[in-house]
Design a protein around this motif. Structure first.
Motif, PDB file in Angstrom:
ATOM      1  N   PRO A 137      17.683 -18.631   2.016  1.00  0.00           N
ATOM      2  CA  PRO A 137      17.554 -18.306   0.591  1.00  0.00           C
ATOM      3  C   PRO A 137      18.862 -17.836  -0.037  1.00  0.00           C
ATOM      4  CG  PRO A 137      16.765 -16.474   1.904  1.00  0.00           C
ATOM      5  CD  PRO A 137      17.138 -17.575   2.872  1.00  0.00           C
ATOM      6  N   PHE A 138      19.944 -17.808   0.754  1.00  0.00           N
ATOM      7  CA  PHE A 138      21.203 -17.277   0.256  1.00  0.00           C
ATOM      8  C   PHE A 138      22.171 -18.402  -0.082  1.00  0.00           C
ATOM      9  CE2 PHE A 138      19.612 -14.361   3.615  1.00  0.00           C
ATOM     10  CZ  PHE A 138      19.130 -13.378   2.762  1.00  0.00           C
ATOM     11  N   THR A 139      23.081 -18.128  -1.018  1.00  0.00           N
ATOM     12  CA  THR A 139      24.099 -19.116  -1.383  1.00  0.00           C
ATOM     13  C   THR A 139      25.207 -19.116  -0.336  1.00  0.00           C
ATOM     14  OG1 THR A 139      25.424 -17.533  -2.645  1.00  0.00           O
ATOM     15  CG2 THR A 139      23.642 -18.672  -3.828  1.00  0.00           C
ATOM     16  N   THR A 186      29.721 -16.504   3.009  1.00  0.00           N
ATOM     17  CA  THR A 186      31.054 -16.796   3.542  1.00  0.00           C
ATOM     18  C   THR A 186      32.220 -16.350   2.666  1.00  0.00           C
ATOM     19  OG1 THR A 186      31.077 -19.005   2.536  1.00  0.00           O
ATOM     20  CG2 THR A 186      30.126 -18.817   4.754  1.00  0.00           C
ATOM     21  N   ARG A 187      32.017 -16.158   1.377  1.00  0.00           N
ATOM     22  CA  ARG A 187      33.133 -15.764   0.507  1.00  0.00           C
ATOM     23  C   ARG A 187      33.570 -14.337   0.833  1.00  0.00           C
ATOM     24  NH1 ARG A 187      32.581 -14.963  -6.057  1.00  0.00           N
ATOM     25  NH2 ARG A 187      34.559 -13.847  -6.378  1.00  0.00           N
TER      26      ARG A 187
END
Length: 207
Positions: A3-5, A10-11
């Motif tokens: 559910p995560f971008t 990773t950013r």
């Protein structure tokens, strides 16, 4: 599927600043935190007030019904206590890694009397000692226990007893303490303390 971008996972959190963070004022976007370097030169007094205002924001969120009171009890109490500790240390220029609120309260009263010839309001010292009795060395609200200096073991905050803290009263008391402590320090800018007190008084009138 997660559910995560991809950004969320990773950013990097800590990035180099650049034109992409520029904004016309503090209320515009993009929103974020700038620290380190010149931005990291905030004084203990500024940081103390940051903690005080963060605690105030949380109490307001509880009053609005955004969060259950019991879920934020320890964070709110810790933020208020830490704000007070940092303020006392900042005024006195205390650099030792000590957390005893009772000792800091006594030291602050003596410091103000010697340097400014004023007496700290008796009720404010009593309030500091009241908090110190529950959380003497800044562990109770952070970890849920106190540290027994003799046995070197963690012990319950108030033994088998339970205590209750009224949220509106806590908010009133901390804003009053914040202003009272600042008002006895000569030559210290108190605009933020005054602004918080005015804001609180206005909101309380409309509650």
């Amino acid at each position: 599927m997660t559910p995560f971008t991809e950004d969320a996972m990773t950013r990097p959190l800590f990035e180099e600043p650049g034109p992409h963070i520029e904004r016309p004022d503090a209320w515009s976007g993009p929103q974020g935190f700038l620290f380190g370097g010149m931005a990291g030169a905030a004084s203990k007094l500024d940081i103390a007030q940051d903690y005080m205002e963060a605690a105030y924001v949380l109490t307001e969120a509880i009053k609005k019904g955004d969060w259950e009171d019991y879920r934020l009890a320890s964070p709110v109490l810790f933020l208020y206590r830490h704000s007070i500790e940092l303020f006392l240390k900042g005024v006195m220029g205390e650099s030792r890694k000590i957390h005893s609120l009772a000792d800091l309260a006594d030291g602050f009263a003596a410091f103000i009397r010697k340097l400014h010839g004023k007496d700290v309001p008796a009720w404010s010292t009593k309030r500091l000692k009241e908090i110190a009795a529950i959380d003497p060395n800044s562990t109770a609200f952070r970890y849920g226990t106190n540290r027994d200096p003799k046995t070197k073991k963690d012990v319950p905050i108030v033994g088998a007893d339970e205590l209750y803290v009224s949220l509106p009263h806590l908010q009133d008391a901390m804003v009053a303490l914040n202003w009272a402590l600042a008002s006895v320090v000569g030559g210290m800018p108190t605009e933020r303390m005054e602004a918080l007190a005015r804001q609180h008084a206005t909101r309380r009138d409309f509650d």
